[in-house]
Design an enzyme around this catalytic site. Sequence first.
Site, short mmCIF file in Angstrom:
data_model
loop_
_atom_site.label_atom_id
_atom_site.label_comp_id
_atom_site.label_asym_id
_atom_site.label_seq_id
_atom_site.Cartn_x
_atom_site.Cartn_y
_atom_site.Cartn_z
N TRP A 68 1.63 28.60 32.14
CA TRP A 68 1.87 28.56 30.63
C TRP A 68 1.04 27.49 29.90
O TRP A 68 1.10 27.80 28.65
CB TRP A 68 3.28 28.06 30.74
CG TRP A 68 3.82 26.79 31.02
CD1 TRP A 68 3.97 26.03 32.13
CD2 TRP A 68 4.10 25.73 30.06
NE1 TRP A 68 4.10 25.07 32.06
CE2 TRP A 68 4.26 24.56 30.89
CE3 TRP A 68 4.19 25.80 28.67
CZ2 TRP A 68 4.67 23.21 30.32
CZ3 TRP A 68 4.74 24.42 28.05
CH2 TRP A 68 4.93 23.37 28.76
N ASP A 69 0.31 26.80 30.66
CA ASP A 69 -0.76 25.81 29.98
C ASP A 69 -1.47 26.85 28.94
O ASP A 69 -1.91 26.29 27.98
CB ASP A 69 -1.59 25.35 31.19
CG ASP A 69 -1.10 24.51 32.11
OD1 ASP A 69 0.12 24.91 32.38
OD2 ASP A 69 -1.50 23.84 32.71
N GLU B 40 9.25 19.08 34.81
CA GLU B 40 9.38 19.52 36.30
C GLU B 40 10.27 18.55 37.01
O GLU B 40 10.44 18.65 38.31
CB GLU B 40 7.98 19.75 36.94
CG GLU B 40 7.40 20.97 36.24
CD GLU B 40 5.93 20.93 36.61
OE1 GLU B 40 5.27 20.49 37.35
OE2 GLU B 40 5.16 21.49 35.59
N LYS C 70 8.81 13.93 33.88
CA LYS C 70 7.58 14.18 34.00
C LYS C 70 6.66 14.10 33.24
O LYS C 70 5.36 13.73 32.94
CB LYS C 70 7.35 15.28 35.15
CG LYS C 70 6.03 15.46 35.60
CD LYS C 70 5.93 16.50 36.58
CE LYS C 70 4.54 16.85 37.21
NZ LYS C 70 4.38 17.76 38.25
N GLN C 71 6.95 15.10 31.92
CA GLN C 71 6.06 15.39 31.11
C GLN C 71 6.84 15.85 29.74
O GLN C 71 7.96 16.13 29.84
CB GLN C 71 5.14 16.77 31.30
CG GLN C 71 5.99 17.69 31.66
CD GLN C 71 5.34 18.72 32.64
OE1 GLN C 71 5.17 18.46 33.74
NE2 GLN C 71 4.82 20.08 32.27
#
Length: 801
Positions: free
Chosen positions: A362-363, A489, A593-594
Amino acid sequence: MTDEPRGYECAPWELRWRGMDVDALQRTESAFAVSNGHIGLRGTLEEAEPRGLPGTYLNGFYEQHELPYAEAGYGYPEEGQTVVNVTDGKIIRLLVEDEPLDMRYGAATKHDRVLDFRKGTLSRSTEWSSPTGRRVRVRTERLVSFTQRAIAAIRYEVEPLDEDLQLVVQSDLLANEPIESDTSDPRVAAALNSPLVGEFHRASEYNAVLVHQTRRSGLRMAAAMDHKIEVDDGIRARIHSEEDLARLTVAVDVPKGGRLRITKFLAYGWSAQRSVPALRSQVEAALAGARQTGWKGLITEQRQFLDDYWATSDIEIEGDPELQQAVRFALFHLLQAGARGESRAIAGKGLTGPGYDGHAFWDTESFVLPVLTYTIPDAARDALRWRHSTMDKARERAHQLGLRGAAFPWRSINGAECSAYWPAGTAAFHVSADIADAVLRYLNATGDEEFERDYGTELLLETARLWASLGHHDRHGTFRIDGVTGPDEYSAVADNNVYTNLMARRNLLAAADSCERQPEVAAHFGVDTVELDSWRAAAAAMHLPYDAELGVHPQSEGFLDHDEWDYENTDPAHYPLLLHYPYFDLYRKQVVKQADLVLALHLCGDSFSPEEKARNFAYYEARTVRDSSLSAGTQAVIAAEVGHLELAYDYLAEAALTDLHDVHNNVRNGLHMASLAGAWQGAVAGFGGLRDHGGTLAFSPRLPEQLGRLTFRLMFRGTRFQVEIDPDQVTYHVLDGEPLEVLHHGERITLTAEPQRFPIPKIDAGEPPKQPPGRAPMRRDSEMVRQYAEPANPISEVYTD
């Protein structure tokens, strides 16, 4: 070896490495990769050794392997896909009086490599003394053509420096190149061990062609080479081929002051269906075209293509030369990843290395395509056409999971899911909404009605059907989407992830609107008014959890009730956490995580008030550890929006320099395309304040005090315009096209060819938020910036004739 300084040097329009450092090759080879989105050549030395990791890639060309499961389950993907290192045509070996030029032996008294962002070439100048004292100068330049998609070319020149010398050059096509795989999965290692089976080889005069097929995926590829040889005296040449090797050997006596110059033309092609004769004909025809164009012509075409690109995409930064270089490096590699993909995926590493097995995530849609949409929209369109080409696989995956519509994969090369980790491969449904968001952004930015009719409406309606079947109305009438994995994640299979729900809501509404604009397409796919009404009803009733006591949105339902992670007592050496702690423990703690909720603040910012954005950002800053390269760019955007400009500056620098500084210690496997895109996001959406909610461009520019000026260029609805941000004002200027209506800090203005200046309102952001101990971005202080303030002189030894 040489004692000269070694490492990258700062220059505004090039990436330069001075001095020979064998140990650094594995990371510089990624940075020095050249590509056009179809062919990718890692920046290995022409002599092939020493090397870090060889790599020649064709976009979409892969081998299959079984996926590992200790315990199988229904719906688990069965086949994985791994990018193949295809036939290597970069190899040009040199023997000087029978001594091979090898940078590990003798002495490199001078060695420079330059990736030129405006010329689109990788050049090199080496002065080498053999172990017996014979000295030569080697100058090379290579490109992968943006204008002739199947073509790469190398110019290789050798000059004796002290005496007459006999030189022997061996120019190769080498298949099944020996390569060390660092994968721990024996299935993948086996797939990569001699994956190509020879089907045809031919060599005559100065040209050769090899055709191979993969053992399991059944894909066929061809590689061909031809040469132009220039020398002052006679030569002796021989060419031969075998199943995995074609080699041209050229021997010549070159006097002191003379030179041997070889121009090597390469052509690549692959297909899942075409025959051996057809592929052979394809690459031979491409070679004939390249020879007709010639080296000078290829260089001229390359420069013209890049002139057009930079006229629409350049970002100028005053006050931080290293950041300037890094941002242009990022923009150049994003172009290389997507320029000529033409209905192929844009992988997470582009074509710079084998990281992530060459998969697309999906980046692409959430990070890379916004850049391409506003700079080179044809490349964004082609990337979305690739998603559309995989629609049957996405429908099949949704059906397998008991759902309607299309469930696009978490990671893939050919469109089939190949993630063996089911909380991502199965539950990360937000991928489908990310694709829909990219479709909507492209349509708003281009007004491309043909694309909407042929591709866009179908993508939107099938992803809307996924959400309609995945979610449900509870007894209170609220529409819930339970059991999904959002962008973070470190949280999996959660209920009502706010990012996912907001993106699904946008997807549902956009699909309904597109179906009404394209009634024939809607009818073809059986969409009626009842279904349209159901989508709009689900969007209107979408559940968005909110904690009134804390004044923040939980990342997903129940997240704020989780225990806090013990950041104070976490060893700094234990980051990234996923390598040192079990997932079950990460999943039940407030550790991020992000960017997840913070990404929602960016992409769905029209769903939050300014006060909510500030509170949410501060809350999640204290819990985000940035174990992913996807995070810094998004944090830069929101830090800038809520007024923490110095923090935004630090995050922007982290995103832009992730690969050049090897922040994650894995750049040997390829560059991080999403982080490179994060550099653009931090500059344009962060300090520029670009937002595109509802199809209206809006800007809220502000600069940190460390920067004197920031200028960027964009394309929207066929109009190319420039935004120039100074500390106290911003200037908007249409460069080409019709006047354009935008918002400036909420005020509607019309951009014209006449530069218009507007003041920048001040913002009081209050105290900056805190990050987990040891996880704050590196401060971009004045001393760090000052050491790069004097750009080095450009290397002039490149080919102009």
